[in-house]
Structure formats: C-alpha cells, structure tokens
Design an enzyme around this catalytic site. Structure first.
Site, PDB file in Angstrom:
ATOM      1  N   SER A 184       2.686   3.476  -8.802  1.00 17.37           N
ATOM      2  CA  SER A 184       2.861   2.772  -7.528  1.00 17.37           C
ATOM      3  C   SER A 184       3.791   3.494  -6.560  1.00 17.37           C
ATOM      4  O   SER A 184       3.873   3.135  -5.384  1.00 17.37           O
ATOM      5  CB  SER A 184       3.309   1.330  -7.747  1.00 17.37           C
ATOM      6  OG  SER A 184       4.666   1.267  -8.056  1.00 17.37           O
ATOM      7  N   SER A 185       4.483   4.541  -7.004  1.00 12.90           N
ATOM      8  CA  SER A 185       5.271   5.353  -6.063  1.00 12.90           C
ATOM      9  C   SER A 185       4.350   6.060  -5.075  1.00 12.90           C
ATOM     10  O   SER A 185       4.795   6.505  -4.017  1.00 12.90           O
ATOM     11  CB  SER A 185       6.090   6.409  -6.813  1.00 12.90           C
ATOM     12  OG  SER A 185       6.690   5.842  -7.935  1.00 12.90           O
ATOM     13  N   THR A 212       2.756   1.202 -15.048  1.00 16.46           N
ATOM     14  CA  THR A 212       3.132   1.323 -16.460  1.00 16.46           C
ATOM     15  C   THR A 212       2.228   0.510 -17.370  1.00 16.46           C
ATOM     16  O   THR A 212       1.912   0.937 -18.482  1.00 16.46           O
ATOM     17  CB  THR A 212       4.591   0.828 -16.640  1.00 16.46           C
ATOM     18  OG1 THR A 212       5.438   1.684 -15.884  1.00 16.46           O
ATOM     19  CG2 THR A 212       5.031   0.868 -18.088  1.00 16.46           C
ATOM     20  N   THR A 255      12.116  -8.633  -4.699  1.00 17.11           N
ATOM     21  CA  THR A 255      12.683  -7.289  -4.717  1.00 17.11           C
ATOM     22  C   THR A 255      12.755  -6.853  -6.173  1.00 17.11           C
ATOM     23  O   THR A 255      13.041  -7.671  -7.042  1.00 17.11           O
ATOM     24  CB  THR A 255      14.139  -7.337  -4.166  1.00 17.11           C
ATOM     25  OG1 THR A 255      14.085  -7.807  -2.823  1.00 17.11           O
ATOM     26  CG2 THR A 255      14.820  -6.004  -4.183  1.00 17.11           C
ATOM     27  N   GLN A 297      22.618  -5.968   3.930  1.00 14.27           N
ATOM     28  CA  GLN A 297      22.595  -5.152   2.710  1.00 14.27           C
ATOM     29  C   GLN A 297      22.816  -6.008   1.469  1.00 14.27           C
ATOM     30  O   GLN A 297      22.572  -5.567   0.350  1.00 14.27           O
ATOM     31  CB  GLN A 297      23.724  -4.108   2.750  1.00 14.27           C
ATOM     32  CG  GLN A 297      23.557  -3.087   3.818  1.00 14.27           C
ATOM     33  CD  GLN A 297      24.728  -2.124   3.897  1.00 14.27           C
ATOM     34  OE1 GLN A 297      25.482  -1.955   2.940  1.00 14.27           O
ATOM     35  NE2 GLN A 297      24.874  -1.482   5.032  1.00 14.27           N
ATOM     36  N   CYS A 298      23.349  -7.219   1.668  1.00  8.29           N
ATOM     37  CA  CYS A 298      23.604  -8.088   0.511  1.00  8.29           C
ATOM     38  C   CYS A 298      22.270  -8.498  -0.107  1.00  8.29           C
ATOM     39  O   CYS A 298      21.283  -8.686   0.600  1.00  8.29           O
ATOM     40  CB  CYS A 298      24.338  -9.355   0.939  1.00  8.29           C
ATOM     41  SG  CYS A 298      25.946  -9.039   1.652  1.00  8.29           S
TER      42      CYS A 298
HETATM   43  N1  ASP Z   1       6.422   4.100 -11.997  1.00  7.56           N
HETATM   44  C1  ASP Z   1       5.717   2.918 -12.392  1.00  7.56           C
HETATM   45  C2  ASP Z   1       4.937   2.395 -11.203  1.00  7.56           C
HETATM   46  O1  ASP Z   1       5.492   1.761 -10.366  1.00  7.56           O
HETATM   47  C3  ASP Z   1       6.672   1.886 -12.910  1.00  7.56           C
HETATM   48  C4  ASP Z   1       6.042   0.599 -13.392  1.00  7.56           C
HETATM   49  O2  ASP Z   1       4.867   0.374 -13.349  1.00  7.56           O
HETATM   50  O3  ASP Z   1       6.801  -0.250 -13.851  1.00  7.56           O
HETATM   51  O4  ASP Z   1       3.764   2.647 -11.117  1.00  7.56           O
END
Ligand code: ASP
Length: 349
Positions: A60-61, A15, A168, A280-281
């Site tokens: 980054s996905s 982003t 996280t 999971q916590c």
């Molecule tokens: N979808 C974006 C990414 O992880 C979200 C971000 O950068 O905050 O590339």
C-alpha cells in the site's frame, strides 16, 4: 436480488496476502488464491462471496489516487449485485484510502469495509483471518427492512469498526494498528458484534450512488516545528502548481507569531492557496480563536480543519480541487462535514 447475503472481496495487496521471500527474508505480495486457501472458513459462510484482485497486488506504500478511482469504479460497477464490499489493503496507507473513498462514494448506502493484517494470513498467529471473517460479516449485515446496518466506508481492525475518514495508523507492530481518536468506534466486536446505531451515518436510500473519480494532487501536508526556517516555508509555499496545504500546527491550532511567518502564510492565501489548519496532537480539535497565535492565522486567511485527521484533510482537498470548485466553494466545503469527517462545535473555528 437474491436473499442470500452477498459480498464482493477486493484484494489490493498488503501484508495480509504476502509471503516471505526465502532469499531476502522480505515480505512480498502474493496472489489471491494463496490467501483464500488459508481461509477455508470462508466456505462456511452461507453467503455468495466473489472476488476481484489487483494484478499485481501492491504494497500500500505504492497506493495512488488512480487506484482509488479504480476501487470506486469496481464498487460502482458491482453496486447493485452485492450487499457490501470488503477491501483487503495494506495497513500503511489504509487510512488515506478509506478517507478518499468516503468522499468519492457520495450517497453510499452499502458497507465498504477495509481491512488487512499485521501478519500474513499464512502465518500461524495471523490477525488476518479474524479481520477478514468479521469484515465480511459486517459488510453483509442488514436491518430487518433490508437496509445495511453500516452504510459507510469503514476500517475494521482488531475488534473495532471505525469510520474510515477518522482513522490513523498508530502502531507498526501491534495488532491494534488503527485508532479513531476523535470519533468513537461504530461497533465493538467480541462474542457479539455490538453496533452503535446512534454513531453510524444514516443512508439516504432515495439518493443513488454518485461515484467521483477526479482528484487533484497539487497539495501538501506540512508540519511546523520550533526553529523552522523562512527559506523552507517560502520554498514550500512557492512549490510550482501548489493549490492547497494541510498545515499541522501546535496544540489547539497555534503557530509562531513571527512577522515573516504570518507574512508568508498571508501572501500564500492571497495568491489563492488554501491553507487548512489541523493539530499535530493525535486527539482534539483546532480552536483558532482560543489564543492570540491562532487569531493571527485567521487574519492571514487560514481555515480550520477542526478535528480532522491529516489523511482526511489532504484527501478531502484533493477531492474538492479535483472537481474544479472555486476557492470560495472549497473553503465552504472544508467547513462542512461531507462524510462525517469533522465534528463542528458551534462557535469553534
Ligand atoms: N507495507 C504493508 C502495506 O501497507 C504493510 C501492511 O500491509 O500492513 O502494504
């Protein structure tokens, strides 16, 4: 090396550098020059700042272990020429990248700071500028003897410097996107940057950086829930090529005591599949000896992930499997802190 502080900025995407597509309204990656144009403040640093950009930059996905290897290669290649490294990265998988790099950059003695933003740097209320400028300052920060103040892979986000493999992503909306639930911040940033020397790992300056590139992705994270079916667990544990599992259990490491569940788990560990128990916590540690339900897991061959995040546990497994270690060696190393990723309290497993 010259005395002028020097930082290599590596722009992977995210982003921070995106702009809005006028037709769809969706945020899309844009190039690095665009990003830099919006931070004229960088010129005011009395530093040598160079940059490297992923072409094209990625959301980054789409991050993959091959990108982590590429980052390690860039850092290793430039290691002697810079005081520190800042990686601009999307927030979605930043905690995975930070965790993976913490294992892949063995004997690190310089800062590698990952940062990004929730709002693109071109927008008025962006958090990106602040995050970027402070990260550069941290990456260049040195003790009077010339050693780095933070020789670790970290995430800096919204006033907190955190050990990367403890982080996280916890918020998709607010500026405080990351948490390190099980380890305190390495520095708090307000008017001053207050470092916590007792919490920061010490570098071993006599050891040279040892870059690692190999990762094995025959792994999976699986979350338990009441009502989970044997057929599901059976299919998952028989996935072709599967070598290791991060099993997210209840509370302090508890799982159903049903005969079929324990049998499936035991048969999998007997086949050589490594099963690591994490909770999971959001905060706290696995303690399998605490309840009978946990004891059954130990007997079935499950090992403790202690207070590891799932991002850290899964990337550590990829790293260890990638190096062709034996099942026994991997189990031992999962039981050891390699880069400050777990806290081991004596007697707890
Ligand atoms: N979808 C974006 C990414 O992880 C979200 C971000 O950068 O905050 O590339």
């Amino acid at each position: 090396m010259s005395k002028t502080p020097s930082v290599l900025l590596i722009y992977t995407g995210g982003t921070i550098g995106m702009i809005e597509n006028s037709e769809t309204g969706a945020l899309e990656s844009f190039n690095f020059d665009h990003l830099l144009r919006h931070v004229p403040e960088l010129k005011r640093f009395n530093y040598r700042i160079s940059s490297y950009q992923f072409d094209p930059p990625i959301d980054s996905s789409d991050m993959e272990p091959s990108h982590w290897a590429r980052l390690v290669k860039i850092i290793n290649y430039n290691y002697d020429y810079y005081d520190g490294f800042v990686i601009l990265h999307g927030t979605d998988t930043m905690a995975y990248t930070a965790s993976a790099l913490s294992f892949m950059l063995e004997n690190l003695s310089k800062p590698v700071i990952l940062t990004g933003s929730q709002l693109p740097i071109g927008t008025l209320r962006t958090d990106g500028k602040e995050n970027l400028i402070t990260s550069i300052e941290i990456a260049a920060a040195k003790h009077p003897d010339g050693s780095a103040i933070v020789p670790e892979v970290c995430i800096f986000f919204e006033n907190h410097l955190m050990r990367g493999n403890r982080t996280t992503k916890i918020n998709a909306e607010n500026f405080n996107a990351f948490r390190s639930h099980n380890y305190p911040s390495l520095a708090q940033v307000g008017i001053h940057i207050k470092y916590e020397p007792n919490l920061i790992r010490r570098a071993m300056p006599h050891l040279v950086l040892k870059p690692h590139y190999l990762l094995d992705t025959h792994v999976v994270i699986f979350t338990l829930f009441p009502g989970i079916q044997e057929s599901t667990v059976n299919a998952l544990l028989h996935a072709p090529g599967l070598k290791a599992v991060v099993m997210k259990t209840f509370g302090s490491g508890n799982a159903p005591q049903k005969e079929w569940f324990i049998r499936q788990v035991k048969e999998a560990t007997d086949r050589g599949i490594i099963i690591v128990n994490i909770t999971q916590c959001a905060a706290g540690s696995v303690e399998m000896c605490r309840y009978e339900t946990g004891i059954h897991l130990i007997e079935a061959g499950v090992i403790s992930g202690y207070d590891s995040t799932s991002e850290s546990a899964i990337t550590k497994l990829m790293f260890l499997l990638g190096h062709g270690l034996s099942n026994k060696e991997i189990r031992e190393k999962m039981n050891t802190s390699l880069a400050g990723e777990i806290t081991k309290t004596s007697g707890v497993r």
